[in-house]
Design a protein around this motif. Structure first.
Motif, PDB file in Angstrom:
ATOM      1  N   THR A  52      48.617 -10.555  30.633  1.00 57.23           N
ATOM      2  CA  THR A  52      47.827  -9.440  30.116  1.00 57.23           C
ATOM      3  C   THR A  52      48.739  -9.016  28.799  1.00 57.23           C
ATOM      4  N   LEU A  53      48.221  -8.830  27.584  1.00 62.32           N
ATOM      5  CA  LEU A  53      48.849  -8.554  26.473  1.00 62.32           C
ATOM      6  C   LEU A  53      48.734  -6.977  25.991  1.00 62.32           C
ATOM      7  N   ASP A  54      49.719  -6.555  25.493  1.00 61.54           N
ATOM      8  CA  ASP A  54      49.600  -5.263  24.861  1.00 61.54           C
ATOM      9  C   ASP A  54      49.040  -5.403  23.477  1.00 61.54           C
ATOM     10  N   LEU A  55      47.927  -4.731  23.129  1.00 56.48           N
ATOM     11  CA  LEU A  55      47.380  -4.828  21.771  1.00 56.48           C
ATOM     12  C   LEU A  55      48.061  -4.082  20.940  1.00 56.48           C
ATOM     13  N   PRO A  56      48.100  -4.459  19.580  1.00 56.45           N
ATOM     14  CA  PRO A  56      48.951  -3.757  18.568  1.00 56.45           C
ATOM     15  C   PRO A  56      48.916  -2.259  18.542  1.00 56.45           C
ATOM     16  N   GLY A  57      50.102  -1.877  18.693  1.00 57.11           N
ATOM     17  CA  GLY A  57      50.445  -0.412  18.602  1.00 57.11           C
ATOM     18  C   GLY A  57      50.708   0.278  20.092  1.00 57.11           C
ATOM     19  N   ALA A  64      48.927  -2.990  14.179  1.00 60.58           N
ATOM     20  CA  ALA A  64      48.002  -3.751  13.027  1.00 60.58           C
ATOM     21  C   ALA A  64      47.023  -2.558  12.564  1.00 60.58           C
ATOM     22  N   ALA A  65      46.077  -2.968  11.548  1.00 63.43           N
ATOM     23  CA  ALA A  65      45.179  -2.053  11.068  1.00 63.43           C
ATOM     24  C   ALA A  65      43.798  -2.446  11.215  1.00 63.43           C
ATOM     25  N   SER A  66      43.543  -3.695  11.469  1.00 60.51           N
ATOM     26  CA  SER A  66      42.024  -4.051  11.542  1.00 60.51           C
ATOM     27  C   SER A  66      41.697  -4.904  12.768  1.00 60.51           C
ATOM     28  N   ILE A  67      40.574  -4.942  13.525  1.00 58.56           N
ATOM     29  CA  ILE A  67      40.041  -5.658  14.501  1.00 58.56           C
ATOM     30  C   ILE A  67      40.800  -7.263  14.226  1.00 58.56           C
ATOM     31  N   ALA A 183      43.195   2.548  15.541  1.00 55.56           N
ATOM     32  CA  ALA A 183      42.285   1.689  16.361  1.00 55.56           C
ATOM     33  C   ALA A 183      40.769   2.120  16.406  1.00 55.56           C
ATOM     34  N   CYS A 184      40.648   3.432  16.336  1.00 55.00           N
ATOM     35  CA  CYS A 184      39.335   4.191  16.358  1.00 55.00           C
ATOM     36  C   CYS A 184      38.671   3.824  15.003  1.00 55.00           C
ATOM     37  N   ARG A 185      39.311   3.697  13.966  1.00 48.30           N
ATOM     38  CA  ARG A 185      38.778   3.557  12.799  1.00 48.30           C
ATOM     39  C   ARG A 185      38.531   2.111  12.550  1.00 48.30           C
ATOM     40  N   LEU A 187      37.394   0.089  14.946  1.00 45.73           N
ATOM     41  CA  LEU A 187      36.433   0.042  15.756  1.00 45.73           C
ATOM     42  C   LEU A 187      35.057   0.327  15.162  1.00 45.73           C
ATOM     43  N   GLN A 188      35.257   1.747  14.505  1.00 47.86           N
ATOM     44  CA  GLN A 188      34.108   2.303  13.697  1.00 47.86           C
ATOM     45  C   GLN A 188      33.522   1.243  12.664  1.00 47.86           C
ATOM     46  N   ASN A 189      34.372   0.466  12.008  1.00 46.08           N
ATOM     47  CA  ASN A 189      34.019  -0.543  11.031  1.00 46.08           C
ATOM     48  C   ASN A 189      33.810  -1.900  11.541  1.00 46.08           C
ATOM     49  N   VAL A 190      34.015  -2.235  12.780  1.00 50.69           N
ATOM     50  CA  VAL A 190      33.664  -3.847  13.119  1.00 50.69           C
ATOM     51  C   VAL A 190      32.300  -4.226  13.206  1.00 50.69           C
ATOM     52  N   ASP A 191      32.087  -5.388  12.494  1.00 49.60           N
ATOM     53  CA  ASP A 191      30.487  -5.778  12.789  1.00 49.60           C
ATOM     54  C   ASP A 191      30.633  -7.691  12.816  1.00 49.60           C
ATOM     55  N   PHE A 192      30.478  -7.906  13.991  1.00 51.56           N
ATOM     56  CA  PHE A 192      30.518  -9.385  14.196  1.00 51.56           C
ATOM     57  C   PHE A 192      29.009  -9.767  14.329  1.00 51.56           C
ATOM     58  N   SER A 193      28.069  -9.173  13.948  1.00 49.22           N
ATOM     59  CA  SER A 193      26.579  -9.756  14.275  1.00 49.22           C
ATOM     60  C   SER A 193      26.324 -10.974  13.461  1.00 49.22           C
TER      61      SER A 193
END
Length: 261
Positions: A52-57, A64-67, A183-185, A187-193
């Motif tokens: 089990t890994l702790d995510l950045p921050g 870290a700043a982005s997904i 992290a909220c921001r 997620l707001q911008n992620v797009d893997f479509s």
């Protein structure tokens, strides 16, 4: 609760983690609203070795700043910790990071279990992340906790399980508001479509019927985009099935982890 964390310098930053068991590795990535220990109720019932890994921050992992940066950091840790491709299991934010790992580092990922996931958030859902980020920055995590708790669990579960609800609030209030907002921001911008259609590893998508954070509609869309995937909808469950119904979650995922595709 005593936290027996281990630490790894990946070259992209420090990662804190915990592991248990032996055998084929499963890497576990927590959600925006929880922490690494959110999978503790199910880990004893999972086969093989769990990491089990702790995510950045979170925990003592560097921020870290982005997904994509989250995914690269976790991939760097997995490359060191796992001698073979791993099952990668995520919840919420962790599921998006798992998708990023699979897209950017497919050689590390044997199969995925995505609980509360999507390729992207619909336009109507994105302002909620900006609102939570602003709440955290302006009022601290105590201001976010009621909103977050309502996304983790169903209302009736919160009423009938006050101890579990309080544990989640305590975890949220220990989170750094700046980390949470970033992290909220992300997620707001992620797009893997446009990327997930190229994935070939077996993928199990799990969604709670009453998940308001990553809705069943998002899960159905994702299942339609990933070729080698199947979808399980859990009745009466919200965003964190491993917390709300640990036995049901274990029953859902163990066969897939053992190779039943």
């Amino acid at each position: 609760m005593v936290d027996h964390a281990c630490f790894l310098d990946t070259g992209l930053g420090r990662v804190s983690y915990a592991e248990t068991g032996e055998g084929k590795p499963t890497v576990i990535l927590h959600s925006l609203l929880t922490d690494r220990r959110a999978f503790d109720p199910v880990i004893p019932s999972l086969p093989g070795r769990t990491i089990t890994l702790d995510l950045p921050g979170y925990g003592q992992t560097d921020s870290a700043a982005s997904i994509e940066e989250f995914a690269d950091r976790m991939a760097a840790a997995v490359q060191v910790l796992c001698p073979e491709p791993a099952t990668v299991m995520g919840n919420g934010l962790g599921s998006f990071v798992a998708l990023g790992m699979a897209i950017r580092h497919p050689e590390l990922v044997a199969r995925m279990i995505l609980a509360g996931a999507g390729a992207t958030f619909p336009e109507a859902a994105r302002p909620a992340f900006g609102n939570m980020a602003n709440l955290a920055e302006e009022g601290g995590m105590s201001a976010v906790a009621p909103v977050a708790l309502a996304r983790i669990f169903t209302e009736d579960f919160i009423e009938t399980h006050p101890t579990e609800a309080k544990e989640r609030v305590d975890v949220l209030e220990r989170t750094d508001p700046k980390v949470f907002a970033a992290a909220c921001r992300a997620l707001q911008n992620v797009d893997f479509s446009s990327s997930v259609a190229d994935l070939s590893m077996p993928t199990l998508i799990v969604v709670g019927e009453r998940d308001q954070a990553t809705t069943p509609e998002m899960a159905h869309q994702l299942a339609g985009l990933i070729p080698n995937s199947r979808l399980v909808v859990l009745p009466g469950i919200a965003h964190a099935p491993q917390l709300q119904d640990p036995p049901g979650f274990v029953q859902t995922v163990v066969g897939f982890m053992e190779g039943d595709t």
